[in-house]
Write an enzyme that holds these catalytic residues in place. Structure first.
Site, PDB file in Angstrom:
ATOM      1  N   HIS A 122      -9.143   0.613   4.594  1.00  0.00           N
ATOM      2  CA  HIS A 122      -7.926   0.387   5.393  1.00  0.00           C
ATOM      3  C   HIS A 122      -7.977   1.354   6.576  1.00  0.00           C
ATOM      4  O   HIS A 122      -8.561   2.447   6.462  1.00  0.00           O
ATOM      5  CB  HIS A 122      -6.733   0.698   4.487  1.00  0.00           C
ATOM      6  CG  HIS A 122      -5.388   0.391   5.046  1.00  0.00           C
ATOM      7  ND1 HIS A 122      -4.748   1.225   5.934  1.00  0.00           N
ATOM      8  CD2 HIS A 122      -4.540  -0.645   4.833  1.00  0.00           C
ATOM      9  CE1 HIS A 122      -3.563   0.706   6.232  1.00  0.00           C
ATOM     10  NE2 HIS A 122      -3.410  -0.420   5.586  1.00  0.00           N
ATOM     11  N   ASP A 199      -8.420   6.756  -2.289  1.00  0.00           N
ATOM     12  CA  ASP A 199      -7.230   6.107  -1.751  1.00  0.00           C
ATOM     13  C   ASP A 199      -6.707   5.170  -2.847  1.00  0.00           C
ATOM     14  O   ASP A 199      -7.291   4.109  -3.091  1.00  0.00           O
ATOM     15  CB  ASP A 199      -7.615   5.340  -0.472  1.00  0.00           C
ATOM     16  CG  ASP A 199      -6.456   4.511   0.082  1.00  0.00           C
ATOM     17  OD1 ASP A 199      -5.412   4.412  -0.594  1.00  0.00           O
ATOM     18  OD2 ASP A 199      -6.614   3.960   1.177  1.00  0.00           O
ATOM     19  N   GLN A 202      -3.735   0.889  -3.460  1.00  0.00           N
ATOM     20  CA  GLN A 202      -3.740  -0.432  -4.098  1.00  0.00           C
ATOM     21  C   GLN A 202      -4.062  -0.387  -5.583  1.00  0.00           C
ATOM     22  O   GLN A 202      -4.008  -1.413  -6.252  1.00  0.00           O
ATOM     23  CB  GLN A 202      -4.755  -1.359  -3.394  1.00  0.00           C
ATOM     24  CG  GLN A 202      -4.404  -1.693  -1.958  1.00  0.00           C
ATOM     25  CD  GLN A 202      -3.143  -2.545  -1.836  1.00  0.00           C
ATOM     26  OE1 GLN A 202      -2.682  -3.176  -2.791  1.00  0.00           O
ATOM     27  NE2 GLN A 202      -2.553  -2.555  -0.649  1.00  0.00           N
ATOM     28  N   LYS A 225       4.494   0.997  -2.648  1.00  0.00           N
ATOM     29  CA  LYS A 225       3.618  -0.031  -3.228  1.00  0.00           C
ATOM     30  C   LYS A 225       3.692  -0.019  -4.754  1.00  0.00           C
ATOM     31  O   LYS A 225       3.129  -0.879  -5.415  1.00  0.00           O
ATOM     32  CB  LYS A 225       2.180   0.193  -2.781  1.00  0.00           C
ATOM     33  CG  LYS A 225       1.991  -0.040  -1.283  1.00  0.00           C
ATOM     34  CD  LYS A 225       0.540  -0.239  -0.938  1.00  0.00           C
ATOM     35  CE  LYS A 225       0.276   0.001   0.524  1.00  0.00           C
ATOM     36  NZ  LYS A 225       0.405  -1.212   1.322  1.00  0.00           N
ATOM     37  N   CYS A 363      -4.929  -4.568   8.393  1.00  0.00           N
ATOM     38  CA  CYS A 363      -5.237  -3.162   8.727  1.00  0.00           C
ATOM     39  C   CYS A 363      -6.629  -2.761   8.259  1.00  0.00           C
ATOM     40  O   CYS A 363      -6.849  -1.614   7.825  1.00  0.00           O
ATOM     41  CB  CYS A 363      -4.207  -2.198   8.146  1.00  0.00           C
ATOM     42  SG  CYS A 363      -2.596  -2.400   8.862  1.00  0.00           S
TER      43      CYS A 363
HETATM   44  N1  PMP Z   1      -4.801   2.321   1.960  1.00  0.00           N
HETATM   45  C1  PMP Z   1      -4.750   1.076   1.480  1.00  0.00           C
HETATM   46  C2  PMP Z   1      -5.905   0.561   0.662  1.00  0.00           C
HETATM   47  C3  PMP Z   1      -3.628   0.279   1.725  1.00  0.00           C
HETATM   48  O1  PMP Z   1      -3.574  -0.962   1.259  1.00  0.00           O
HETATM   49  C4  PMP Z   1      -2.561   0.810   2.497  1.00  0.00           C
HETATM   50  C5  PMP Z   1      -1.316  -0.018   2.802  1.00  0.00           C
HETATM   51  N2  PMP Z   1      -1.567  -1.318   3.190  1.00  0.00           N
HETATM   52  C6  PMP Z   1      -2.665   2.111   2.962  1.00  0.00           C
HETATM   53  C7  PMP Z   1      -3.799   2.835   2.677  1.00  0.00           C
HETATM   54  C8  PMP Z   1      -1.590   2.733   3.794  1.00  0.00           C
HETATM   55  O2  PMP Z   1      -0.423   2.921   3.069  1.00  0.00           O
HETATM   56  P1  PMP Z   1       0.916   3.415   3.795  1.00  0.00           P
HETATM   57  O3  PMP Z   1       1.095   2.511   4.961  1.00  0.00           O
HETATM   58  O4  PMP Z   1       1.949   3.242   2.747  1.00  0.00           O
HETATM   59  O5  PMP Z   1       0.715   4.831   4.192  1.00  0.00           O
END
Ligand code: PMP
Length: 404
Positions: A122, A199, A202, A225, A363
């Protein structure tokens, strides 16, 4: 046993109608819906114990401090961190990764060093490392993926060298759903004395997480999430690293003493928590984690797996269906395209049926480019989704196909 109809009653938003049709919410990888216990906890906290925390001599401040620090304990238990001081509250996954990229970079990185991430990342787990690379003259290396969307582990091992300072990989791909073998990745990196950040944005809603069993050096996730409120998240870091890292931001809370000449920083975790923390959100997050614990992560995982397999099998019956990500171990995410139909059109038409899916690059633009497309449609399932909802999605997709 897992009674999805009862569980759905815990989520007030699921009763919503969209264009006169029942909401079918399949955008859970972007954010999850909130159970009543979380919503009520936030109201309860504002109604009964709102006061700025830490150092307050008055009753309310002490109560609020207690609730916030109890929430830290709930997080510690949930991910099985060894020490309470290893749990840092942040604004979310993104801020947690930026914190490590900045502070780890300051403490340990020199020009010519390398950071290893993967092609799946991401933007949150890519851009902060690019910024660090630019600031410090580092190079980024990328673990490649195979045609199923799995990380190539032999290639990963070849990327590690005496120049590698850190490995930072996602536990679960938000685009492909791949569950990466992070325990193995960590073991391989540790064999070369390289720390690893996971990270967990997910993975935390779907998998039982034990940071000690994984032996992760850093593990990050967002509350929103995992059925908690927005605006708060967690950085877990091993004490030995947190003690070495300089603070990310300066301000109140993170100091032990300040004079005009110099500041002595507070102990961990507070050294990394400058300013008034989200002491209401933390208690909402704790309520969400308690809710999940009561449901049982194993039950959640088993039910979501059932949904994933059912949806995949039904998707494959749809004409012109192309699924991206066919890893052997997958979380409940399906990215797809209907051949010849723009992802945006599919998303728009499903929306008219009350079905919420995500479209675009999710993203993760570099990954989308590797897949050779401009974007995908992504349906992501939570434990409150049902097979009937999947049937409606499949019927909706068949209708989209027939329209084009
Ligand atoms: N890493 C991953 C794998 C994600 O899916 C996301 C959110 N789509 C993020 C990081 C970023 O999370 P946040 O926008 O809540 O900081």
């Amino acid at each position: 046993m897992f009674n999805v109809q009862n569980i759905r009653k815990d989520f007030p938003i699921l009763k919503t109608e969209i264009y006169g049709k029942p909401l079918i919410y399949l955008d859970n990888a972007a954010t999850s819906q909130k159970p009543s216990c979380v919503i009520e906890q936030i109201t309860h906290a504002y109604t009964t114990l709102n006061a700025n925390i830490h150092r307050g001599v008055h009753y309310l401040s002490q109560q609020a401090t207690q609730a916030h620090e109890d929430a830290r304990k709930t997080v510690q238990r949930f991910i099985n961190a060894r020490h309470l001081r290893e749990i840092i509250f942040t604004r979310g996954t993104t801020e947690a990764i930026n914190l490590v990229a900045f502070s780890f970079g300051e403490a340990f990185c020199r020009p010519g060093d390398e950071i290893v991430i993967s092609e799946q990342e991401h933007h949150s787990n890519m851009v902060p490392w690019q910024m660090l690379a630019q600031r410090k003259g580092l190079t980024l290396k990328f673990i490649p993926i195979n045609e199923k969307g799995e990380l190539k582990l032999e290639a990963f091992e070849k990327l590690l060298s005496e120049k590698t300072r850190l490995v930072s990989v996602t536990h679960v791909s938000n685009v492909l759903g791949t569950i990466n073998p992070v325990k193995e990745i960590i073991a391989k990196a540790h064999a070369e004395n390289i720390p690893v950040l996971i990270d967990g944005a997910q993975s935390i809603p779907h998998l039982h997480i034990d940071v000690q069993d994984l032996d992760a050096d850093f593990f990050v996730f967002s509350s929103h999430k995992v059925y908690g409120p927005t605006g708060i998240g967690v950085l877990y870091g091993k004490e030995k690293y947190l003690r070495e890292l300089p603070p990310y931001q300066g301000g109140g809370e993170m100091i032990s003493s300040v004079s005009f000449e110099k500041t002595v920083y507070n102990d961990i975790p507070f050294k990394f928590e400058a300013g008034t923390p989200d002491y209401i959100g933390s208690t909402g997050l704790a309520a969400a984690l308690d809710y999940l614990t009561a449901l049982g992560l194993e039950n959640i995982e088993a039910y979501e797996n059932e949904l994933l397999h059912y949806a995949t099998q039904e998707f494959l019956k749809i004409d012109r269906m192309r699924i991206f990500g066919t890893a052997d171990r997958k979380s409940s995410v399906i990215s797809f395209l209907l051949d010849g139909i723009h992802h945006y059109d599919t998303g728009m038409l499903l929306d008219k049926l009350g079905i919420a899916v995500r479209t675009g690059h999710h993203c993760a633009e570099p990954l989308i480019h590797i897949l050779g497309v401009e974007g995908t449609v992504r349906a992501s399932f939570a434990f409150y989704n049902t097979k009937e909802e999947i049937d409606s999605l499949v019927a909706g997709l068949k209708r989209v196909v027939s329209m084009f």
